[in-house]
Design a protein around this motif. Structure first.
Motif, mmCIF file in Angstrom:
data_model
loop_
_atom_site.group_PDB
_atom_site.id
_atom_site.type_symbol
_atom_site.label_atom_id
_atom_site.label_comp_id
_atom_site.label_asym_id
_atom_site.label_seq_id
_atom_site.Cartn_x
_atom_site.Cartn_y
_atom_site.Cartn_z
ATOM 1 N N LYS A 106 1.948 6.713 22.728
ATOM 2 C CA LYS A 106 3.291 7.197 22.382
ATOM 3 C C LYS A 106 3.186 8.433 21.486
ATOM 4 N N GLY A 107 2.349 8.302 20.467
ATOM 5 C CA GLY A 107 2.241 9.403 19.505
ATOM 6 C C GLY A 107 1.809 10.696 20.175
ATOM 7 N N ILE B 48 -4.464 7.906 17.089
ATOM 8 C CA ILE B 48 -3.132 8.127 17.671
ATOM 9 C C ILE B 48 -3.032 7.271 18.929
ATOM 10 N N CYS B 49 -1.826 6.868 19.250
ATOM 11 C CA CYS B 49 -1.643 6.025 20.435
ATOM 12 C C CYS B 49 -0.988 6.849 21.542
ATOM 13 N N MET C 172 7.305 8.272 16.940
ATOM 14 C CA MET C 172 7.436 7.794 18.316
ATOM 15 C C MET C 172 7.531 6.269 18.319
ATOM 16 N N CYS C 173 7.236 5.663 17.176
ATOM 17 C CA CYS C 173 7.577 4.272 16.938
ATOM 18 C C CYS C 173 7.794 4.169 15.429
ATOM 19 N N CYS D 52 5.876 3.013 13.141
ATOM 20 C CA CYS D 52 4.652 2.833 12.343
ATOM 21 C C CYS D 52 4.427 3.958 11.317
ATOM 22 N N ARG D 53 4.753 5.195 11.677
ATOM 23 C CA ARG D 53 4.725 6.329 10.771
ATOM 24 C C ARG D 53 3.314 6.853 10.461
ATOM 25 N N CYS D 54 2.558 7.054 11.537
ATOM 26 C CA CYS D 54 1.213 7.614 11.393
ATOM 27 C C CYS D 54 1.296 9.104 11.047
ATOM 28 N N CYS E 219 4.527 10.976 12.439
ATOM 29 C CA CYS E 219 4.984 10.578 13.778
ATOM 30 C C CYS E 219 6.237 9.695 13.665
ATOM 31 N N SER F 100 1.318 -0.577 14.031
ATOM 32 C CA SER F 100 0.575 -0.544 15.283
ATOM 33 C C SER F 100 -0.862 -0.032 15.135
ATOM 34 N N ASN F 101 -1.033 1.243 14.847
ATOM 35 C CA ASN F 101 -2.398 1.758 14.758
ATOM 36 C C ASN F 101 -3.188 1.127 13.618
HETATM 37 S S1 SF4 Z 1 1.547 3.886 16.404
HETATM 38 FE FE1 SF4 Z 1 1.621 5.629 17.818
HETATM 39 S S2 SF4 Z 1 3.800 6.063 18.122
HETATM 40 FE FE2 SF4 Z 1 3.647 4.758 16.352
HETATM 41 S S3 SF4 Z 1 3.682 6.175 14.623
HETATM 42 FE FE3 SF4 Z 1 1.512 5.764 15.159
HETATM 43 S S4 SF4 Z 1 0.904 7.363 16.606
HETATM 44 FE FE4 SF4 Z 1 3.154 7.358 16.450
#
Ligand code: SF4
Length: 960
Positions: free
Chosen positions: A71-72, A68-69, A32-33, A35-37, A30, A202-203
C-alpha cells in the motif's frame, strides 16, 4: 481524461526526468493505512512543478525502519488517481441525492453557504449539527471543533471499529493494544495472537514477528481463519467467532485451579486483594472502604481511595490506599471475612475464582470448538512460560509507594488482539477477560509481556469526563466538557432527566453507557427516524457511510435520500468531505474536496493518537511534498476557516479577530495548557525545549529537517511497570499526560461496572435506567468478566442460519481507501466467499461456483473459494472490495462492482428489543457487532447471471 481500459500507464515512474530536470527526495509520513510509517518521496521536476516518481520507506524512521508495504509503495497511484475530487461541488437543483449530479462552486461560496447555515444552528440549537469522521488522524482537532461549536453530536469511527478493545483494556489495565501499547516481542518467548489478521500496527508488527521467529519464539494464532500473520504461526487454533471470551474464562479456570498465577503481582499491583462488600445493601458489590474521612473519600470508580485488604499475617483489616500494602502485610487473595461492623466481605480475587469455577475446558470446548485438552495444554504453556521461564532485568525502579525494586521482573508471554475480539456484542467483556488473563500472569508493562506507550497508562477510569446534561448545550456556547469521554458512574452519562439519550447516536446513554468512541453506525438511522430528534446538518469526513462503512447498506442509502411529508430530506443538509469520489459523495448536498496525504500538513499528536514507542513518546507530522491538486483544501484548513468565521472562542482573539492564519499556525500556537501543544518536539522560542515549552515559530521546519518525527527516550528506570512506577508517574504528570501521579491499580474487579448495575437494580439513589433497560444493564454490567453468546444469536433461528460470517481487511487494501488505486486494484479487484471444502461440498457449491449467502436481514450472490484455512462453521471474505458500479470513477462494469460484493447487506444495524429496536452493538460500549451475523449458503441456479447481487444504479462519477 484518464483511460481505465487503456494500455497507457497512468504514470510511469521509470521514465527519465525531463532533460536537465532536478530530482529531489522529501520525507513525510505515509497514510495509505493508519500505521503511519516514515516514507521518502522521490520527486522529479517536470517543468510544471514536482511529480512523484516513487515512494520508499524511510530507514531513519523509528516505526518502520525503512520497511514499506504494497500500500505504502502505491501512494503514487493515489496521487494520480482519476477519482480525485478537485473542486467544491453543490448538488444540482432538481437532482436527487445519489444521482451524483453536481455543479462546481468556489470555496468562497462553499464557506459562505456553510457559515450561514452553521451559524444559524449554533445560535439556536447546536445539537442539530452533527460531525462524524472516518479513519482520520486528527480527532484532537475535530473534537475541539465540535466542542467549540457546542454540539455533543461528534465522534470518529471507533464505535464501528474496535472500541471494545480500547475500552475493555483501558477500564482494566489503563491502556490497550496498538497505539496505546503492544506485545514486547523482543523479550517474549511465547506470543499468542487472537482475532487479528492484518493489523493497524502493520509494518512494525511484521518486523517484530520476523525477529521473534528468528530468535526461536513460539507463535500461536487463535482465529477462525488462517490468513495474514497466522500464515507464519507455529500453530493455528481455529475458534468459532464470538467465543473467545469463553476460551479466556476457561484459561483463567485452569491457571487459577493450578495456582499458575503471579500472586505477588496480584497482591501489590491489582485490586485482586481488595475487599468487596457481599451483604445485600446499597453498597453490595462495591469495595469496602475505611469510613475515616482522613483516609480519603469513598471511590467513585475513578480515583484511588481508602479500600481495604485482609492481612493474613495479622488477621486484620488494613488500608490498601493511600499508603499501599504495608510492609509485612500479606493480603489475602482468597477467603471470606467480616469487618468490625459485621459486614461480610471477600477479596476480589476470591470472587474471580468463584466466577471461573464453572468455566471448565469442557464447557469452553462446546462453545469454542477447541478440544478441552488443547485448552488445558494452552493454559499450562502460558502459565509455565510466564512463571517458570521468567527472568529479571537489572533495571532498578521505585514503585508508587516508595518501595525500591532492585530488578524488573519479566513475564515472557505476550498477547495481541484486535477487531476479531472487539467487533462482537460480547466484545467488551471478552476483552476484559483477556486483560484479566494477562494480569493474573503478571504480564502488564513487564518485559516480554504487554507494554504501554506514552501517554498511556491512563487512570482507571481515565479523567475525561464527557458532558452529562442537556443544560450543557447552549446557543453560541462551547460545551464545557468534551463530547466524548469515559464515564465512571451513572452521573456521567449523557442523558435527559427522563433517562433518554441526548446524543443522536445514543452514545453514553443507558443503551450503551461506556461508548467512549460514539456509535457512528447508528447516526444516519437515528437521524432518519428523528430518534431522539431531527438534526439539520450532517458533516461526514472520510467515511463511506453510503457503502462499506454502514451495516444494512441499501436501507442507509434510502434513508440518506428519504423525504418527509413536506418534501424536505429527513436529514436536511449533508456535507461530505473526501479526497475521492466514494459512493457517499454522490449523496452529498455539498462536496468539499480534501487533499491527499502528500499535499498537506498533519500531526500525529500526543493530544490524540501519537506513534509512541515502548521506551518513550514519539510524535510525527506530514508536510506537503507536492502542491494540492486543483482546488483541493485540507479538511484541517476547512475546520480552522469555519471555526474562525463562526468566531469560536478558541479560534478568536479577545478583540474578536481571527486567531490563527491557517492550520500550521494553529498547530504551532494552540495550547490547551500552558507549554503544551499539539507537537512536543522543538518547543520554546529557541526550539531547545521538548515535551513542554512555549510555542516555537520554527517548529514545522524542525520536524521537516528531522524526518518528520520527534522521539524522546525516557531513562531505563521508566521503561516498565509504569502503572506503578513513581518516576514515570511524576514525569507523566509534569509533562501533562496525566492529571494525577497516583498509581493505576489493575481492575481485576470493576466497581465502575458495578455502580451501573446497582443503579439498574434500583439500589442506589440518583440516576436509574428506564424500566425497559434495567435488566439489560443489570445483566451486562457485571464487575467480573463473563462470556455470553452474541446478542444477535438470541434473535436468530440458528438451525436456519447455522454459519458465522465475518470479514477481514487484506494487507494490500485499507478498507475502501484504495478502491481507485491502479496498482492495488490488480491485487484485489474482486472477492470470494471463502468456505471450508466440507461446508461447501455439503451445500453443493463448487470451488469457483456462484452461491447465495442469506441472513435473516438480507442476501448477497457471490463467488465461492474452497479454503481449508477457515474453520467449517465460518465463512468469510475481504471487506470493502465490492463497489457500487461507477463509484470511485471505476469504469462501468468493473470487476469491483460485478464480481465484488459486501457482506454489509447481510447485517442489520438494529436488533429487535422489547417492543422496538436497539443498536446491533455491544450493550456496554456500543461497539458495532459486525461479526455476529449468522448465515446459510446455497448454490445459485445455473440460469442466474454471473454477477454479484445486489447491484445499484451506475454512479455517474460526480460529473459536473
Ligand atoms: S503499513 Fe504500509 S500503508 Fe501503512 S503506513 Fe506503513 S507503509 Fe503506509
Amino acid at each position: 481524461m484518464f483511460k481505465f481500459l487503456s494500455r497507457e500507464p497512468l504514470h510511469d515512474p521509470l521514465a527519465s526526468p525531463a532533460s536537465g530536470a532536478a530530482t529531489e527526495v522529501k520525507t513525510t509520513t505515509c497514510y495509505m493505512c493508519a500505521c503511519r510509517c516514515g516514507i521518502r518521496v522521490h520527486l522529479r521536476d517536470t517543468g510544471n512543478g514536482p511529480e512523484v516518481r516513487y515512494i520508499d520507506g524511510n530507514p531513519n524512521h523509528p516505526l518502520n525502519q525503512g520497511v514499506i508495504c504494497a500500500k505504502g509503495a502505491s501512494g503514487i497511484m493515489k496521487q494520480v488517481s482519476p477519482a480525485r475530487l478537485t473542486q467544491p461541488l453543490r448538488r444540482k437543483q432538481g437532482a436527487e441525492r445519489g444521482d451524483g449530479e453536481f455543479e462546481p462552486i468556489s470555496w468562497d461560496e462553499a464557506f459562505e453557504m456553510l457559515t450561514e447555515r452553521l451559524a444559524k444552528i449554533r445560535a439556536t440549537d447546536p445539537k442539530k449539527f452533527a460531525l462524524f469522521t472516518g479513519r482520520d488522524q486528527m480527532q484532537a482537532l475535530t473534537g475541539l471543533f465540535a466542542r467549540q461549536f457546542g454540539t455533543p453530536n461528534y465522534a470518529a469511527h471507533g464505535g464501528f471499529c474496535s472500541v471494545n478493545m480500547a475500552a475493555g483494556m483501558i477500564y482494566t489495565v489503563g491502556g490497550s493494544f496498538w497505539e496505546f501499547g503492544g506485545p514486547d516481542l523482543d523479550r517474549a518467548k511465547l506470543f499468542v495472537m487472537i482475532g487479528t489478521a492484518e493489523d493497524h500496527h502493520s509494518n512494525p508488527m511484521k518486523i517484530a514477528l520476523s525477529k521473534f521467529k528468528r530468535a526461536g519464539g513460539r507463535f500461536i494464532s487463535i482465529n477462525p481463519v488462517r490468513t495474514g500473520y497466522s500464515a507464519i504461526a507455529d500453530e493455528w487454533i481455529p475458534i468459532k467467532p464470538g467465543t473467545d471470551g469463553a476460551l479466556f474464562m476457561a484459561l483463567l479456570h485452569e491457571l487459577i485451579a493450578s495456582e499458575r498465577v503471579d500472586h505477588a503481582f496480584l497482591k501489590r499491583f491489582t485490586n485482586a486483594p481488595q475487599l468487596v462488600v457481599l451483604d445485600d445493601c446499597a453498597r453490595q458489590g462495591l469495595f469496602a472502604f475505611d469510613p475515616n474521612p482522613e483516609k480519603g473519600p469513598p471511590g467513585d470508580g475513578r480515583n484511588p481511595h481508602n479500600k481495604l485488604v485482609w492481612c493474613k499475617a495479622t488477621r486484620q483489616v488494613l488500608n490498601a490506599y493511600p499508603e499501599g500494602i504495608a510492609d509485612g502485610c500479606d493480603p489475602a487473595l482468597e477467603g471470606h471475612y467480616q469487618l468490625a461492623d459485621g459486614t461480610r466481605v471477600a477479596p476480589a480475587f476470591q470472587l474471580l475464582r468463584e466466577r471461573v469455577a464453572e468455566c471448565t475446558p469442557q464447557w469452553a470446548s462446546a462453545i469454542t470448538g477447541i478440544a478441552a485438552e488443547r485448552i488445558r495444554a494452552l493454559a499450562r504453556e502460558m502459565g509455565e512460560t510466564a512463571l517458570t521461564q521468567a527472568f529479571e532485568l537489572p533495571i532498578e525502579w521505585t514503585d508508587a509507594w516508595g518501595k525500591l525494586h532492585k530488578t524488573t521482573q519479566a513475564r515472557p508471554v505476550a498477547f495481541h488482539a484486535m477487531r476479531g475480539l472487539a467487533a462482537h456484542s460480547n466484545g467488551f467483556q471478552t476483552v476484559r477477560a483477556l486483560a484479566v488473563l494477562m494480569s493474573v500472569l503478571g504480564t502488564i508493562d513487564a518485559p516480554g509481556g504487554f507494554r504501554h506507550k506514552a501517554p498511556y497508562p491512563r487512570h482507571i477510569v481515565p479523567n475525561y469526563r464527557a458532558f452529562n446534561s442537556p443544560e450543557m448545550i447552549q446557543p453560541n456556547t462551547p460545551l464545557n466538557a468534551a463530547p466524548l469521554g469515559f464515564p465512571a458512574n451513572p452521573d456521567e452519562l449523557a442523558i435527559n432527566p427522563d433517562g433518554s439519550p441526548i446524543r443522536i447516536d445514543h452514545a453514553f446513554s443507558w443503551e450503551h453507557p461506556l461508548s467512549a468512541h460514539g456509535l457512528m453506525h447508528n447516526v444516519i438511522t437515528n437521524a432518519a427516524k428523528g430518534d431522539p430528534y431531527r438534526i439539520d446538518t450532517l458533516l461526514i469526513f472520510m467515511a463511506n457511510m453510503a457503502w462499506n462503512s454502514s451495516m444494512n447498506t441499501m436501507a442507509v442509502r434510502e434513508m440518506l435520500n428519504r423525504k418527509d411529508e413536506s418534501g424536505e430530506h429527513v436529514i436536511p443538509f449533508l456535507v461530505v468531505c473526501d479526497a475521492f469520489q466514494s459512493e457517499t459523495v454522490a449523496f452529498a448536498d455539498l462536496v468539499l474536496p480534501d487533499t491527499t496525504y502528500l499535499e498537506r500538513h498533519d500531526v500525529m499528536s500526543m493530544l490524540d493518537r501519537p506513534i509512541s514507542e515502548f521506551d518513550g513518546p514519539v510524535d510525527s507530522v506530514r508536510v506537503p511534498v507536492v502542491p494540492p491538486s486543483g482546488q483541493c483544501k485540507p479538511f484541517q484548513e476547512v475546520l480552522i476557516e469555519l471555526g474562525s468565521r463562526l468566531k469560536f472562542p478558541a479560534f478568536t482573539t479577545a478583540e474578536g479577530t481571527r486567531k490563527f492564519k491557517d492550520y500550521p499556525d494553529f498547530i504551532v500556537n494552540f495550547q490547551p495548557q500552558p507549554g503544551i501543544g499539539f507537537l512536543m518536539g522543538w518547543r520554546g522560542a529557541d526550539g531547545q525545549s521538548h515535551l513542554r515549552g512555549e510555542p516555537n515559530p520554527r517548529q514545522w521546519e524542525m520536524y521537516a529537517k528531522n524526518d518528520c518525527v520527534f522521539q524522546y527516550h525516557m531513562p531505563e528506570s521508566m521503561h516498565y511497570m509504569r502503572n506503578w512506577n513513581r518516576a514515570y508517574l511524576d514525569f507523566a504528570k509534569e509533562k501533562g499526560w496525566r492529571q494525577k501521579n497516583d498509581p493505576v491499580q489493575l481492575a481485576i474487579y470493576s466497581d465502575t461496572l458495578q455502580s451501573f448495575r446497582l443503579a439498574a437494580q434500583g439500589r442506589t439513589a440518583g440516576r436509574r435506567p428506564p424500566e425497559h433497560l434495567r435488566e439489560r444493564i443489570a445483566t451486562y454490567f457485571d464487575p467480573l468478566p463473563f462470556w455470553y453468546a452474541p446478542l444477535e444469536e438470541a434473535a436468530t433461528d440458528l438451525q436456519a442460519y447455522p454459519l458465522n460470517a465475518i470479514t477481514q481487511r487484506p494487507m494490500a487494501m485499507y478498507h475502501s481507501w484504495d478502491s481507485q488505486n491502479a496498482w492495488l486494484r490488480q491485487i484485489h479487484s474482486h472477492n470470494y466467499l471463502q468456505v471450508n471444502p466440507l461446508t461447501a461440498q455439503a451445500a453443493g457449491i463448487a470451488d469457483g461456483g456462484w452461491c447465495w449467502v442469506e441472513s435473516q436481514w438480507g442476501k448477497v450472490r457471490c463467488m465461492v473459494r474452497h479454503s481449508e484455512a477457515v474453520e467449517p462453521g465460518t465463512v468469510w471474505t475481504w471487506n470493502a472490495i465490492g463497489k457500487a458500479d461507477g463509484a470511485w470513477r471505476l469504469a462501468p462494469g468493473a470487476d469491483e462492482a460485478r464480481k465484488g460484493f459486501l457482506l454489509n447487506h447481510l447485517i442489520s444495524e438494529e436488533l429487535p428489543f422489547g417492543a422496538g429496536t436497539i443498536s446491533n452493538s455491544d450493550p456496554i460500549t456500543g461497539q458495532a457487532g459486525w461479526y455476529d451475523v449468522r448465515v446459510r449458503i446455497r448454490p445459485a441456479a445455473p440460469e442466474e447471471p454471473e454477477v454479484t447481487f445486489p447491484q445499484v444504479a451506475t454512479v455517474p462519477g460526480g460529473k459536473s
